[in-house]
Design an enzyme around this catalytic site. Structure first.
Site, PDB file in Angstrom:
ATOM      1  N   CYS A  11     -30.089 -33.089  29.827  1.00  0.00           N
ATOM      2  CA  CYS A  11     -30.583 -32.376  28.663  1.00  0.00           C
ATOM      3  C   CYS A  11     -32.103 -32.914  28.614  1.00  0.00           C
ATOM      4  O   CYS A  11     -32.300 -34.219  28.721  1.00  0.00           O
ATOM      5  CB  CYS A  11     -30.086 -33.288  27.554  1.00  0.00           C
ATOM      6  SG  CYS A  11     -30.496 -32.593  25.756  1.00  0.00           S
ATOM      7  N   CYS A  88     -24.798 -38.779  22.608  1.00  0.00           N
ATOM      8  CA  CYS A  88     -26.394 -38.649  22.487  1.00  0.00           C
ATOM      9  C   CYS A  88     -26.794 -39.819  21.452  1.00  0.00           C
ATOM     10  O   CYS A  88     -26.475 -40.027  20.369  1.00  0.00           O
ATOM     11  CB  CYS A  88     -26.852 -37.489  21.840  1.00  0.00           C
ATOM     12  SG  CYS A  88     -28.482 -37.081  21.230  1.00  0.00           S
ATOM     13  N   GLN A 236     -32.027 -31.368   4.998  1.00  0.00           N
ATOM     14  CA  GLN A 236     -32.952 -32.132   6.345  1.00  0.00           C
ATOM     15  C   GLN A 236     -32.279 -32.658   7.123  1.00  0.00           C
ATOM     16  O   GLN A 236     -31.271 -33.671   6.727  1.00  0.00           O
ATOM     17  CB  GLN A 236     -34.109 -32.922   5.472  1.00  0.00           C
ATOM     18  CG  GLN A 236     -35.069 -32.086   4.584  1.00  0.00           C
ATOM     19  CD  GLN A 236     -36.224 -31.448   5.429  1.00  0.00           C
ATOM     20  OE1 GLN A 236     -36.040 -31.443   6.869  1.00  0.00           O
ATOM     21  NE2 GLN A 236     -37.024 -30.936   4.754  1.00  0.00           N
ATOM     22  N   PHE A 267     -38.889 -22.166  -3.633  1.00  0.00           N
ATOM     23  CA  PHE A 267     -38.059 -22.295  -2.245  1.00  0.00           C
ATOM     24  C   PHE A 267     -37.369 -23.675  -2.333  1.00  0.00           C
ATOM     25  O   PHE A 267     -37.384 -24.613  -1.451  1.00  0.00           O
ATOM     26  CB  PHE A 267     -39.084 -22.128  -1.092  1.00  0.00           C
ATOM     27  CG  PHE A 267     -39.737 -20.979  -1.097  1.00  0.00           C
ATOM     28  CD1 PHE A 267     -39.321 -19.726  -0.623  1.00  0.00           C
ATOM     29  CD2 PHE A 267     -41.045 -21.024  -1.456  1.00  0.00           C
ATOM     30  CE1 PHE A 267     -40.014 -18.876  -0.419  1.00  0.00           C
ATOM     31  CE2 PHE A 267     -41.912 -20.191  -1.274  1.00  0.00           C
ATOM     32  CZ  PHE A 267     -41.279 -18.623  -0.676  1.00  0.00           C
ATOM     33  N   GLU A 288     -34.823 -20.693  -6.068  1.00  0.00           N
ATOM     34  CA  GLU A 288     -34.165 -20.723  -4.648  1.00  0.00           C
ATOM     35  C   GLU A 288     -33.407 -19.419  -4.326  1.00  0.00           C
ATOM     36  O   GLU A 288     -32.623 -19.013  -5.391  1.00  0.00           O
ATOM     37  CB  GLU A 288     -33.440 -21.803  -4.359  1.00  0.00           C
ATOM     38  CG  GLU A 288     -32.570 -21.808  -3.299  1.00  0.00           C
ATOM     39  CD  GLU A 288     -33.397 -21.386  -1.603  1.00  0.00           C
ATOM     40  OE1 GLU A 288     -32.758 -21.024  -1.124  1.00  0.00           O
ATOM     41  OE2 GLU A 288     -34.341 -22.192  -1.710  1.00  0.00           O
ATOM     42  N   ASN A 330     -42.238 -25.234  -0.906  1.00  0.00           N
ATOM     43  CA  ASN A 330     -41.320 -25.644   0.442  1.00  0.00           C
ATOM     44  C   ASN A 330     -40.634 -24.341   0.992  1.00  0.00           C
ATOM     45  O   ASN A 330     -39.427 -24.241   1.156  1.00  0.00           O
ATOM     46  CB  ASN A 330     -40.329 -26.745  -0.053  1.00  0.00           C
ATOM     47  CG  ASN A 330     -39.561 -27.281   1.438  1.00  0.00           C
ATOM     48  OD1 ASN A 330     -40.240 -27.480   2.379  1.00  0.00           O
ATOM     49  ND2 ASN A 330     -38.263 -27.494   0.957  1.00  0.00           N
ATOM     50  N   CYS A 357     -42.989 -26.904   7.294  1.00  0.00           N
ATOM     51  CA  CYS A 357     -42.338 -27.413   8.724  1.00  0.00           C
ATOM     52  C   CYS A 357     -42.962 -26.596   9.950  1.00  0.00           C
ATOM     53  O   CYS A 357     -42.783 -26.492  10.929  1.00  0.00           O
ATOM     54  CB  CYS A 357     -40.781 -26.813   8.452  1.00  0.00           C
ATOM     55  SG  CYS A 357     -40.387 -25.097   8.596  1.00  0.00           S
TER      56      CYS A 357
END
Length: 399
Positions: A11, A88, A236, A267, A288, A330, A357
Protein backbone atom coordinates in the site's frame (compact mmCIF):
# COMPACT_ATOMS: atom_id res chain seq x y z
CA UNK A 1 5.54 5.81 11.86
CA UNK A 2 6.38 2.27 10.81
CA UNK A 3 3.97 0.56 8.41
CA UNK A 4 4.43 -3.05 7.35
CA UNK A 5 2.12 -2.56 4.37
CA UNK A 6 4.19 0.37 3.09
CA UNK A 7 7.51 -1.37 3.62
CA UNK A 8 6.27 -4.49 1.82
CA UNK A 9 5.07 -2.31 -1.09
CA UNK A 10 1.48 -3.49 -0.51
CA UNK A 11 0.00 0.00 0.00
CA UNK A 12 1.42 3.37 -1.04
CA UNK A 13 -1.53 5.57 -0.02
CA UNK A 14 0.76 7.36 2.44
CA UNK A 15 3.16 8.37 -0.30
CA UNK A 16 5.23 10.71 1.91
CA UNK A 17 5.74 8.21 4.71
CA UNK A 18 9.47 8.00 3.92
CA UNK A 19 9.83 11.61 5.11
CA UNK A 20 10.00 12.69 8.75
CA UNK A 21 6.73 14.28 9.95
CA UNK A 22 8.42 17.65 10.48
CA UNK A 23 9.76 17.58 6.92
CA UNK A 24 6.36 16.61 5.53
CA UNK A 25 4.68 19.49 7.33
CA UNK A 26 7.32 22.03 6.30
CA UNK A 27 7.12 21.00 2.66
CA UNK A 28 3.32 21.08 2.70
CA UNK A 29 3.36 24.54 4.29
CA UNK A 30 5.79 25.82 1.65
CA UNK A 31 3.72 24.35 -1.18
CA UNK A 32 0.44 25.82 0.08
CA UNK A 33 2.02 29.22 0.80
CA UNK A 34 3.34 29.30 -2.76
CA UNK A 35 -0.10 28.51 -4.24
CA UNK A 36 -1.67 31.29 -2.17
CA UNK A 37 1.23 33.76 -2.35
CA UNK A 38 -0.66 36.25 -4.55
CA UNK A 39 -3.39 36.63 -1.91
CA UNK A 40 -1.90 35.61 1.46
CA UNK A 41 1.13 37.62 2.66
CA UNK A 42 3.92 35.65 4.30
CA UNK A 43 3.35 37.49 7.59
CA UNK A 44 -0.26 36.24 7.76
CA UNK A 45 0.69 32.60 8.23
CA UNK A 46 0.18 31.13 11.71
CA UNK A 47 2.24 28.07 12.68
CA UNK A 48 0.63 24.99 11.05
CA UNK A 49 -1.52 22.60 13.06
CA UNK A 50 0.22 19.22 13.05
CA UNK A 51 -1.57 15.90 13.37
CA UNK A 52 -0.71 12.79 15.31
CA UNK A 53 1.58 10.68 13.14
CA UNK A 54 -0.60 7.57 13.47
CA UNK A 55 -3.91 6.45 14.96
CA UNK A 56 -5.72 9.59 13.73
CA UNK A 57 -8.25 8.22 11.24
CA UNK A 58 -11.82 7.95 12.54
CA UNK A 59 -13.07 6.31 9.33
CA UNK A 60 -12.35 3.04 7.59
CA UNK A 61 -13.48 2.59 3.98
CA UNK A 62 -12.79 -1.07 3.24
CA UNK A 63 -13.29 -2.80 -0.09
CA UNK A 64 -14.38 -6.43 0.22
CA UNK A 65 -12.74 -9.27 -1.68
CA UNK A 66 -11.88 -12.91 -1.22
CA UNK A 67 -14.79 -15.31 -0.74
CA UNK A 68 -17.84 -15.72 1.46
CA UNK A 69 -15.89 -18.15 3.63
CA UNK A 70 -12.73 -16.01 3.76
CA UNK A 71 -13.48 -12.35 3.07
CA UNK A 72 -10.64 -9.86 2.73
CA UNK A 73 -11.10 -6.22 3.74
CA UNK A 74 -8.81 -3.43 2.65
CA UNK A 75 -7.75 -1.62 -0.50
CA UNK A 76 -8.78 -2.48 -4.05
CA UNK A 77 -5.84 -3.36 -6.31
CA UNK A 78 -5.72 -2.65 -10.07
CA UNK A 79 -6.47 -6.31 -10.85
CA UNK A 80 -9.69 -6.23 -8.82
CA UNK A 81 -8.31 -8.15 -5.86
CA UNK A 82 -8.34 -6.72 -2.34
CA UNK A 83 -5.26 -6.24 -0.16
CA UNK A 84 -5.94 -6.65 3.57
CA UNK A 85 -5.42 -3.40 5.51
CA UNK A 86 -7.12 -4.14 8.82
CA UNK A 87 -3.99 -3.38 10.83
CA UNK A 88 -3.23 -0.07 9.13
CA UNK A 89 -1.44 2.13 11.72
CA UNK A 90 -3.54 5.15 10.71
CA UNK A 91 -6.26 3.52 12.89
CA UNK A 92 -5.85 3.48 16.66
CA UNK A 93 -5.83 0.26 18.67
CA UNK A 94 -9.57 0.43 19.43
CA UNK A 95 -10.45 0.77 15.75
CA UNK A 96 -8.06 -2.02 14.74
CA UNK A 97 -9.56 -4.32 17.38
CA UNK A 98 -13.05 -3.55 16.02
CA UNK A 99 -12.02 -4.12 12.40
CA UNK A 100 -10.28 -7.39 13.28
CA UNK A 101 -13.66 -8.89 14.22
CA UNK A 102 -15.24 -8.16 10.84
CA UNK A 103 -13.89 -10.99 8.63
CA UNK A 104 -15.18 -13.75 10.90
CA UNK A 105 -18.52 -11.96 11.30
CA UNK A 106 -18.95 -11.52 7.56
CA UNK A 107 -18.01 -15.16 6.98
CA UNK A 108 -20.71 -16.20 9.46
CA UNK A 109 -23.22 -14.02 7.59
CA UNK A 110 -22.22 -15.70 4.31
CA UNK A 111 -22.30 -12.47 2.33
CA UNK A 112 -20.71 -13.05 -1.10
CA UNK A 113 -18.18 -10.31 -1.95
CA UNK A 114 -18.83 -8.36 -5.12
CA UNK A 115 -16.44 -9.31 -7.93
CA UNK A 116 -15.41 -6.52 -10.26
CA UNK A 117 -14.55 -8.79 -13.17
CA UNK A 118 -17.73 -10.88 -13.17
CA UNK A 119 -19.99 -8.22 -11.62
CA UNK A 120 -21.42 -10.88 -9.34
CA UNK A 121 -21.75 -10.98 -5.57
CA UNK A 122 -23.37 -8.65 -3.06
CA UNK A 123 -21.06 -7.03 -0.50
CA UNK A 124 -18.99 -4.18 -2.00
CA UNK A 125 -17.66 -2.17 0.93
CA UNK A 126 -17.64 -2.03 4.71
CA UNK A 127 -17.63 1.52 6.14
CA UNK A 128 -16.83 2.16 9.81
CA UNK A 129 -16.79 5.46 11.74
CA UNK A 130 -15.30 5.73 15.23
CA UNK A 131 -16.29 8.36 17.80
CA UNK A 132 -13.81 9.89 20.29
CA UNK A 133 -15.48 7.76 22.96
CA UNK A 134 -14.89 4.55 20.97
CA UNK A 135 -18.45 4.05 19.79
CA UNK A 136 -18.98 2.96 16.20
CA UNK A 137 -21.16 3.33 13.12
CA UNK A 138 -21.13 0.31 10.81
CA UNK A 139 -22.43 0.37 7.23
CA UNK A 140 -22.48 -2.45 4.70
CA UNK A 141 -22.59 -1.41 1.03
CA UNK A 142 -24.57 -3.94 -1.01
CA UNK A 143 -25.27 -4.38 -4.71
CA UNK A 144 -28.93 -5.24 -4.15
CA UNK A 145 -31.59 -5.74 -1.49
CA UNK A 146 -31.66 -9.52 -1.94
CA UNK A 147 -30.04 -10.26 1.41
CA UNK A 148 -31.83 -7.58 3.45
CA UNK A 149 -34.25 -10.02 5.19
CA UNK A 150 -31.33 -12.25 6.21
CA UNK A 151 -29.25 -9.35 7.56
CA UNK A 152 -32.22 -7.78 9.31
CA UNK A 153 -32.93 -11.06 11.10
CA UNK A 154 -29.30 -11.37 12.18
CA UNK A 155 -28.91 -7.74 13.30
CA UNK A 156 -29.14 -8.52 17.05
CA UNK A 157 -26.36 -11.08 16.67
CA UNK A 158 -24.25 -8.63 14.66
CA UNK A 159 -24.56 -5.95 17.32
CA UNK A 160 -23.72 -8.45 20.04
CA UNK A 161 -20.61 -9.55 18.15
CA UNK A 162 -19.50 -5.94 17.72
CA UNK A 163 -19.85 -4.20 21.12
CA UNK A 164 -19.93 -0.44 20.86
CA UNK A 165 -21.86 -0.36 17.59
CA UNK A 166 -24.51 2.33 18.01
CA UNK A 167 -25.54 2.85 14.38
CA UNK A 168 -25.87 0.01 11.87
CA UNK A 169 -27.17 0.47 8.34
CA UNK A 170 -27.19 -0.96 4.84
CA UNK A 171 -26.31 1.14 1.82
CA UNK A 172 -27.24 0.16 -1.72
CA UNK A 173 -25.02 0.70 -4.76
CA UNK A 174 -26.52 -1.28 -7.66
CA UNK A 175 -24.46 0.43 -10.35
CA UNK A 176 -21.04 -0.83 -11.47
CA UNK A 177 -19.27 2.48 -10.79
CA UNK A 178 -16.14 3.74 -9.03
CA UNK A 179 -17.97 4.84 -5.89
CA UNK A 180 -17.89 3.57 -2.32
CA UNK A 181 -21.58 4.07 -1.58
CA UNK A 182 -24.97 4.81 -3.13
CA UNK A 183 -27.79 7.21 -2.34
CA UNK A 184 -30.20 4.83 -0.57
CA UNK A 185 -29.71 3.86 3.07
CA UNK A 186 -31.61 1.45 5.32
CA UNK A 187 -31.11 1.92 9.07
CA UNK A 188 -31.28 -1.22 11.18
CA UNK A 189 -30.84 0.44 14.57
CA UNK A 190 -33.10 2.92 16.31
CA UNK A 191 -30.17 5.29 16.73
CA UNK A 192 -29.57 7.24 13.52
CA UNK A 193 -26.64 9.48 14.49
CA UNK A 194 -23.25 8.80 16.05
CA UNK A 195 -22.25 11.41 18.68
CA UNK A 196 -18.81 12.89 18.00
CA UNK A 197 -17.95 14.99 21.11
CA UNK A 198 -15.24 17.64 20.81
CA UNK A 199 -13.57 19.67 23.55
CA UNK A 200 -13.55 23.39 22.73
CA UNK A 201 -12.73 26.52 24.72
CA UNK A 202 -15.29 29.28 24.48
CA UNK A 203 -14.49 32.95 25.14
CA UNK A 204 -17.21 35.15 26.59
CA UNK A 205 -15.68 38.36 25.30
CA UNK A 206 -14.03 39.71 22.19
CA UNK A 207 -10.56 38.46 21.42
CA UNK A 208 -10.89 34.70 21.60
CA UNK A 209 -7.23 33.73 21.80
CA UNK A 210 -6.41 36.54 24.23
CA UNK A 211 -9.38 35.62 26.41
CA UNK A 212 -8.30 32.01 26.56
CA UNK A 213 -4.77 33.06 27.51
CA UNK A 214 -6.23 34.97 30.48
CA UNK A 215 -8.18 31.99 31.81
CA UNK A 216 -8.41 32.03 35.61
CA UNK A 217 -5.48 30.19 37.12
CA UNK A 218 -4.29 29.35 33.59
CA UNK A 219 -6.86 26.54 33.51
CA UNK A 220 -8.58 26.36 30.11
CA UNK A 221 -12.31 27.08 30.20
CA UNK A 222 -13.44 24.10 28.13
CA UNK A 223 -16.84 22.80 27.14
CA UNK A 224 -18.00 19.76 25.20
CA UNK A 225 -19.55 20.30 21.78
CA UNK A 226 -21.29 17.22 20.42
CA UNK A 227 -21.47 16.97 16.65
CA UNK A 228 -23.15 14.04 14.93
CA UNK A 229 -21.88 11.77 12.17
CA UNK A 230 -24.60 10.19 10.05
CA UNK A 231 -24.79 7.44 7.43
CA UNK A 232 -23.81 8.82 4.06
CA UNK A 233 -22.83 12.23 5.44
CA UNK A 234 -19.52 14.06 5.50
CA UNK A 235 -17.56 14.30 8.71
CA UNK A 236 -13.89 15.25 9.06
CA UNK A 237 -11.69 12.14 9.10
CA UNK A 238 -9.17 13.44 11.63
CA UNK A 239 -11.02 14.26 14.87
CA UNK A 240 -8.04 15.86 16.63
CA UNK A 241 -7.28 18.26 13.78
CA UNK A 242 -10.98 18.97 13.14
CA UNK A 243 -11.28 20.04 16.78
CA UNK A 244 -8.33 22.40 16.32
CA UNK A 245 -9.89 23.75 13.09
CA UNK A 246 -13.19 24.61 14.79
CA UNK A 247 -11.35 26.09 17.76
CA UNK A 248 -9.26 28.34 15.53
CA UNK A 249 -12.32 29.59 13.65
CA UNK A 250 -14.11 30.30 16.94
CA UNK A 251 -11.11 32.25 18.23
CA UNK A 252 -10.82 34.34 15.08
CA UNK A 253 -14.57 34.95 15.00
CA UNK A 254 -14.57 36.14 18.63
CA UNK A 255 -12.49 39.14 17.60
CA UNK A 256 -15.50 40.39 15.61
CA UNK A 257 -18.24 39.78 18.20
CA UNK A 258 -19.02 40.56 21.82
CA UNK A 259 -22.25 38.67 22.26
CA UNK A 260 -23.91 40.85 19.65
CA UNK A 261 -24.11 40.85 15.88
CA UNK A 262 -24.92 38.09 13.43
CA UNK A 263 -22.82 35.42 11.75
CA UNK A 264 -23.50 33.24 8.72
CA UNK A 265 -22.05 29.77 8.09
CA UNK A 266 -22.38 28.70 4.44
CA UNK A 267 -21.91 25.04 3.45
CA UNK A 268 -22.23 24.41 7.19
CA UNK A 269 -22.50 20.61 7.06
CA UNK A 270 -23.31 19.30 10.53
CA UNK A 271 -22.77 22.77 11.97
CA UNK A 272 -19.24 22.59 13.36
CA UNK A 273 -18.23 26.19 12.68
CA UNK A 274 -21.64 27.71 13.48
CA UNK A 275 -21.89 25.89 16.79
CA UNK A 276 -18.28 26.57 17.77
CA UNK A 277 -18.63 30.34 17.38
CA UNK A 278 -22.20 30.64 18.69
CA UNK A 279 -21.13 32.01 22.09
CA UNK A 280 -19.81 35.19 20.53
CA UNK A 281 -22.85 36.26 18.51
CA UNK A 282 -26.46 37.20 19.13
CA UNK A 283 -27.50 35.04 16.19
CA UNK A 284 -25.75 32.46 14.00
CA UNK A 285 -27.40 31.10 10.86
CA UNK A 286 -26.15 27.96 9.05
CA UNK A 287 -27.01 26.96 5.49
CA UNK A 288 -26.43 23.50 4.03
CA UNK A 289 -28.03 21.78 1.03
CA UNK A 290 -28.18 18.38 2.74
CA UNK A 291 -31.33 17.97 4.83
CA UNK A 292 -29.82 15.13 6.85
CA UNK A 293 -26.83 17.31 7.73
CA UNK A 294 -29.14 20.10 8.86
CA UNK A 295 -31.07 17.67 11.07
CA UNK A 296 -27.78 16.60 12.65
CA UNK A 297 -26.76 20.24 13.17
CA UNK A 298 -30.10 21.02 14.81
CA UNK A 299 -29.67 18.02 17.12
CA UNK A 300 -26.27 19.40 18.19
CA UNK A 301 -27.71 22.88 18.85
CA UNK A 302 -30.53 21.40 20.90
CA UNK A 303 -28.16 19.18 22.87
CA UNK A 304 -25.96 22.19 23.65
CA UNK A 305 -28.92 24.42 24.53
CA UNK A 306 -27.92 26.99 21.90
CA UNK A 307 -31.12 28.88 21.10
CA UNK A 308 -29.33 31.57 19.07
CA UNK A 309 -28.25 29.13 16.32
CA UNK A 310 -30.53 28.06 13.48
CA UNK A 311 -30.01 25.98 10.36
CA UNK A 312 -31.74 25.82 6.99
CA UNK A 313 -31.55 23.20 4.25
CA UNK A 314 -31.00 25.26 1.11
CA UNK A 315 -28.61 25.92 -1.74
CA UNK A 316 -26.15 28.63 -0.66
CA UNK A 317 -26.45 30.15 -4.13
CA UNK A 318 -30.20 30.66 -3.92
CA UNK A 319 -31.08 32.09 -0.50
CA UNK A 320 -31.56 35.72 0.49
CA UNK A 321 -28.65 36.01 2.90
CA UNK A 322 -29.05 39.57 4.15
CA UNK A 323 -26.41 41.41 6.17
CA UNK A 324 -23.96 39.76 8.56
CA UNK A 325 -21.02 40.86 10.68
CA UNK A 326 -19.05 37.69 9.94
CA UNK A 327 -19.38 35.01 7.25
CA UNK A 328 -17.82 31.54 7.32
CA UNK A 329 -17.62 29.46 4.13
CA UNK A 330 -16.62 25.81 4.06
CA UNK A 331 -17.24 24.68 0.47
CA UNK A 332 -16.41 21.42 -1.31
CA UNK A 333 -13.21 21.17 -3.36
CA UNK A 334 -14.56 23.30 -6.20
CA UNK A 335 -14.72 26.39 -3.94
CA UNK A 336 -17.54 28.91 -3.59
CA UNK A 337 -17.47 30.13 -7.19
CA UNK A 338 -17.92 33.54 -8.88
CA UNK A 339 -21.48 34.28 -7.67
CA UNK A 340 -20.76 33.91 -3.96
CA UNK A 341 -17.45 35.74 -4.38
CA UNK A 342 -19.40 38.64 -5.89
CA UNK A 343 -21.93 38.53 -3.04
CA UNK A 344 -19.15 38.68 -0.43
CA UNK A 345 -17.59 41.61 -2.27
CA UNK A 346 -20.90 43.48 -2.22
CA UNK A 347 -22.29 42.41 1.17
CA UNK A 348 -19.12 43.57 2.91
CA UNK A 349 -19.25 41.78 6.27
CA UNK A 350 -16.53 43.02 8.61
CA UNK A 351 -14.68 39.74 8.06
CA UNK A 352 -15.01 36.33 6.50
CA UNK A 353 -13.40 33.00 7.36
CA UNK A 354 -12.77 30.57 4.51
CA UNK A 355 -12.13 26.90 5.27
CA UNK A 356 -10.74 25.11 2.22
CA UNK A 357 -9.73 21.55 1.38
CA UNK A 358 -8.28 22.71 -1.97
CA UNK A 359 -5.68 25.51 -1.92
CA UNK A 360 -5.98 25.95 -5.69
CA UNK A 361 -9.71 26.76 -5.67
CA UNK A 362 -9.14 28.88 -2.56
CA UNK A 363 -6.58 30.95 -4.48
CA UNK A 364 -9.05 31.39 -7.35
CA UNK A 365 -11.83 32.52 -5.01
CA UNK A 366 -9.59 34.93 -3.08
CA UNK A 367 -8.66 36.46 -6.41
CA UNK A 368 -12.35 37.09 -7.17
CA UNK A 369 -13.33 38.63 -3.81
CA UNK A 370 -12.80 42.39 -3.78
CA UNK A 371 -12.31 44.81 -0.90
CA UNK A 372 -10.65 42.44 1.58
CA UNK A 373 -7.17 41.65 2.79
CA UNK A 374 -6.10 38.37 4.34
CA UNK A 375 -5.12 38.95 7.95
CA UNK A 376 -4.39 35.38 9.06
CA UNK A 377 -3.99 31.95 7.49
CA UNK A 378 -3.23 28.54 8.89
CA UNK A 379 -2.55 25.07 7.50
CA UNK A 380 -4.23 22.11 9.20
CA UNK A 381 -2.60 18.76 8.46
CA UNK A 382 -5.80 16.72 8.26
CA UNK A 383 -4.14 13.91 6.27
CA UNK A 384 -0.46 13.40 7.22
CA UNK A 385 1.80 11.51 4.79
CA UNK A 386 -0.17 12.87 1.79
CA UNK A 387 -0.42 16.06 -0.28
CA UNK A 388 -3.85 16.92 1.11
CA UNK A 389 -3.98 20.34 2.77
CA UNK A 390 -6.76 21.98 4.78
CA UNK A 391 -6.39 25.77 5.03
CA UNK A 392 -8.23 28.32 7.16
CA UNK A 393 -8.09 31.98 6.13
CA UNK A 394 -9.35 35.10 7.92
CA UNK A 395 -9.93 38.14 5.69
CA UNK A 396 -11.05 41.60 6.86
CA UNK A 397 -12.83 44.35 4.95
CA UNK A 398 -10.61 47.20 3.84
CA UNK A 399 -11.77 50.69 4.78
Amino acid sequence: MRCDYYEADLCKSCKDLHLAPSVQLAEKQDRVAQILSAHVPAAAWVAPQASAEEGFRNKAKLAVGGSSQQPTLGIMLPDGKVQDLLQCPLYDSEMRAYLAKLPALLAALKLPPYELNTRRGELKYVLVTQSPKNRFMLRLVLRSKRLVPQIRQLTPAILQALPGTEVFSLNFLPEHVALTEGHEELLLTEQKLLPMPLRLTFANSAGGEAARARAVGDVPQTSELVLYARPGGFFQTNTQVAQALYQQAADWAADYANGQGQALDLFCGVGGFALAMAAGFQRVFGVEISESAVLAARASAQQAGLENVSFEAADAQSIDMGAYDLVVVNPPRRGIGPELCQWLSQARPAAFIYSSCNPQSLAEDLGRIEGYRVLKARLFDMFPHTDHAEVLVLAVAQK
